[in-house]
Design an enzyme around this catalytic site. Sequence first.
Site, PDB file in Angstrom:
ATOM      1  N   GLU A 282      23.575  69.316  29.931  1.00  0.00           N
ATOM      2  CA  GLU A 282      23.701  70.728  30.355  1.00  0.00           C
ATOM      3  C   GLU A 282      23.521  71.792  29.403  1.00  0.00           C
ATOM      4  O   GLU A 282      24.025  72.843  29.403  1.00  0.00           O
ATOM      5  CB  GLU A 282      25.285  70.805  30.937  1.00  0.00           C
ATOM      6  CG  GLU A 282      25.481  69.912  32.248  1.00  0.00           C
ATOM      7  CD  GLU A 282      26.849  69.957  32.669  1.00  0.00           C
ATOM      8  OE1 GLU A 282      26.976  71.157  33.383  1.00  0.00           O
ATOM      9  OE2 GLU A 282      27.981  69.231  32.183  1.00  0.00           O
TER      10      GLU A 282
ATOM     11  N   SER B  37      27.095  69.974  36.520  1.00  0.00           N
ATOM     12  CA  SER B  37      25.926  70.827  37.022  1.00  0.00           C
ATOM     13  C   SER B  37      25.113  69.782  37.975  1.00  0.00           C
ATOM     14  O   SER B  37      24.088  70.038  38.037  1.00  0.00           O
ATOM     15  CB  SER B  37      25.183  71.130  35.939  1.00  0.00           C
ATOM     16  OG  SER B  37      25.761  72.045  35.123  1.00  0.00           O
TER      17      SER B  37
ATOM     18  N   TYR C 218      21.588  76.805  39.899  1.00  0.00           N
ATOM     19  CA  TYR C 218      20.856  77.612  38.939  1.00  0.00           C
ATOM     20  C   TYR C 218      19.536  78.190  39.132  1.00  0.00           C
ATOM     21  O   TYR C 218      19.293  79.230  38.146  1.00  0.00           O
ATOM     22  CB  TYR C 218      20.887  76.607  37.327  1.00  0.00           C
ATOM     23  CG  TYR C 218      22.463  76.084  37.134  1.00  0.00           C
ATOM     24  CD1 TYR C 218      23.333  76.973  36.766  1.00  0.00           C
ATOM     25  CD2 TYR C 218      22.432  74.727  37.220  1.00  0.00           C
ATOM     26  CE1 TYR C 218      24.522  76.677  36.414  1.00  0.00           C
ATOM     27  CE2 TYR C 218      23.761  74.166  36.912  1.00  0.00           C
ATOM     28  CZ  TYR C 218      24.721  75.115  36.593  1.00  0.00           C
ATOM     29  OH  TYR C 218      26.080  74.597  36.228  1.00  0.00           O
TER      30      TYR C 218
ATOM     31  N   ARG D 268      37.415  75.419  37.713  1.00  0.00           N
ATOM     32  CA  ARG D 268      36.838  75.663  38.945  1.00  0.00           C
ATOM     33  C   ARG D 268      36.887  74.225  39.958  1.00  0.00           C
ATOM     34  O   ARG D 268      36.261  73.227  39.262  1.00  0.00           O
ATOM     35  CB  ARG D 268      35.566  76.225  38.843  1.00  0.00           C
ATOM     36  CG  ARG D 268      35.083  76.705  40.138  1.00  0.00           C
ATOM     37  CD  ARG D 268      33.486  76.862  40.220  1.00  0.00           C
ATOM     38  NE  ARG D 268      32.668  75.617  40.358  1.00  0.00           N
ATOM     39  CZ  ARG D 268      31.816  74.734  39.535  1.00  0.00           C
ATOM     40  NH1 ARG D 268      31.450  75.835  38.650  1.00  0.00           N
ATOM     41  NH2 ARG D 268      31.069  73.885  39.885  1.00  0.00           N
TER      42      ARG D 268
ATOM     43  N   ASP E  73      35.860  71.936  43.232  1.00  0.00           N
ATOM     44  CA  ASP E  73      34.832  71.817  44.169  1.00  0.00           C
ATOM     45  C   ASP E  73      35.320  71.093  45.318  1.00  0.00           C
ATOM     46  O   ASP E  73      36.021  69.900  45.151  1.00  0.00           O
ATOM     47  CB  ASP E  73      33.442  71.252  43.726  1.00  0.00           C
ATOM     48  CG  ASP E  73      32.798  71.980  42.835  1.00  0.00           C
ATOM     49  OD1 ASP E  73      33.095  73.447  42.653  1.00  0.00           O
ATOM     50  OD2 ASP E  73      32.020  71.569  41.600  1.00  0.00           O
TER      51      ASP E  73
ATOM     52  N   GLU F 107      36.003  67.538  42.560  1.00  0.00           N
ATOM     53  CA  GLU F 107      36.028  67.297  40.950  1.00  0.00           C
ATOM     54  C   GLU F 107      36.386  68.779  40.571  1.00  0.00           C
ATOM     55  O   GLU F 107      36.586  69.809  41.170  1.00  0.00           O
ATOM     56  CB  GLU F 107      34.790  67.039  40.442  1.00  0.00           C
ATOM     57  CG  GLU F 107      33.575  68.093  40.356  1.00  0.00           C
ATOM     58  CD  GLU F 107      32.617  67.922  39.799  1.00  0.00           C
ATOM     59  OE1 GLU F 107      32.319  67.739  38.520  1.00  0.00           O
ATOM     60  OE2 GLU F 107      31.373  67.652  40.585  1.00  0.00           O
TER      61      GLU F 107
ATOM     62  N   ASN G  17      35.760  71.422  37.132  1.00  0.00           N
ATOM     63  CA  ASN G  17      35.413  71.999  35.844  1.00  0.00           C
ATOM     64  C   ASN G  17      36.261  72.627  34.895  1.00  0.00           C
ATOM     65  O   ASN G  17      36.658  73.581  35.429  1.00  0.00           O
ATOM     66  CB  ASN G  17      33.917  72.545  36.130  1.00  0.00           C
ATOM     67  CG  ASN G  17      32.951  71.716  37.034  1.00  0.00           C
ATOM     68  OD1 ASN G  17      32.281  70.998  36.528  1.00  0.00           O
ATOM     69  ND2 ASN G  17      33.216  71.918  38.375  1.00  0.00           N
TER      70      ASN G  17
ATOM     71  N   GLY H 193      30.272  77.203  34.709  1.00  0.00           N
ATOM     72  CA  GLY H 193      29.043  78.215  34.266  1.00  0.00           C
ATOM     73  C   GLY H 193      29.378  79.456  34.280  1.00  0.00           C
ATOM     74  O   GLY H 193      30.397  79.874  34.822  1.00  0.00           O
TER      75      GLY H 193
END
Length: 327
Positions: free
Chosen positions: A30, A158, A224, A263, A265, A278, A280, A284
Amino acid sequence: MSAAYANLVSTIAPKDFGRVAVLFGGKSAEREVSLKSGNAVLDALQTAGVDAFGLDVGDDLLQRLQSEKIDRAFIILHGRGGEDGSMQGLLECLGIPYTGSGILASALAMDKLRTKQVWHSLGIPTPRHAVLCSEADCISAATELGFPLIVKPAHEGSSIGMAKVSSASELIDAWKAASTYDSQVLVEQWIHGPEFTIATLRDQVLPPIALGTTHSFYDYDAKYIANDTQYRIPCGLDSAKEKELMDLTAKACEALGIAGWGRADVMQDADGQFWFLEVNTAPGMTDHSLVPMAARAAGLDFQQLVLAILAESVVGKTAGNQESMRG
């Protein structure tokens, strides 16, 4: 800004943060995303008047951390080597305060398998899964879980190395491809329904975001590169269901010891059940990123968000020192 989020704004004067090293880049898969995130964070800090400088993490990291005057570190490394507890451990050994979760929470959240095991133990819903180590495992998982399925390297972010599969042959190919990123590969039940992402900041849960993509799932390109990815805030849930999602997110993050920011998901199935995928711990911060969107919905601009994350940087974030997440 609503009163519910007013306390997120940092009251620390920029000069009082001292000299801040923004750690970005690194060697993980990443790296490119981290460089974009790091440059955005660095620009916001410097514009706010913080004495900040960028440090692209390489083989000379320890030497630079010891030679530079550093009062605290803003970790915006994504993936292994920065988001998995190793960087957090190094900074704690050097006595440098840093942003985000501590060693244990970072390591747990980076490991998708152990994250699921913790959630299972606490009754937090997460899709059924299997670990793939061979073609025989693939056949067994297909029989047990059915199709479609989603294949994931256990320690990547990612959406790197992920693939949706609909047959045994596709599953075997996806397992082999994911194995090039990680020796441990998971396969999960595919949840049919909308996807949500929910950011946390300074022990508060920010407004959920509903995601929409023309891709088969919210993959690297959708995150992205693509310009047709849809983000909905408000997320479209009724107030009771949105509160349920936010409360579950607080519980899921608290189970892992998430601190500072993060964050989650989440998927929702046809019956309205939420399923956690998951968390994070260093999400990002690019122009396509989700935490800045959620912060804007809460009334914080990008600079305020970055300062709020920095304000939470403390040393000694071991498991016994984590604060509880409040919804």
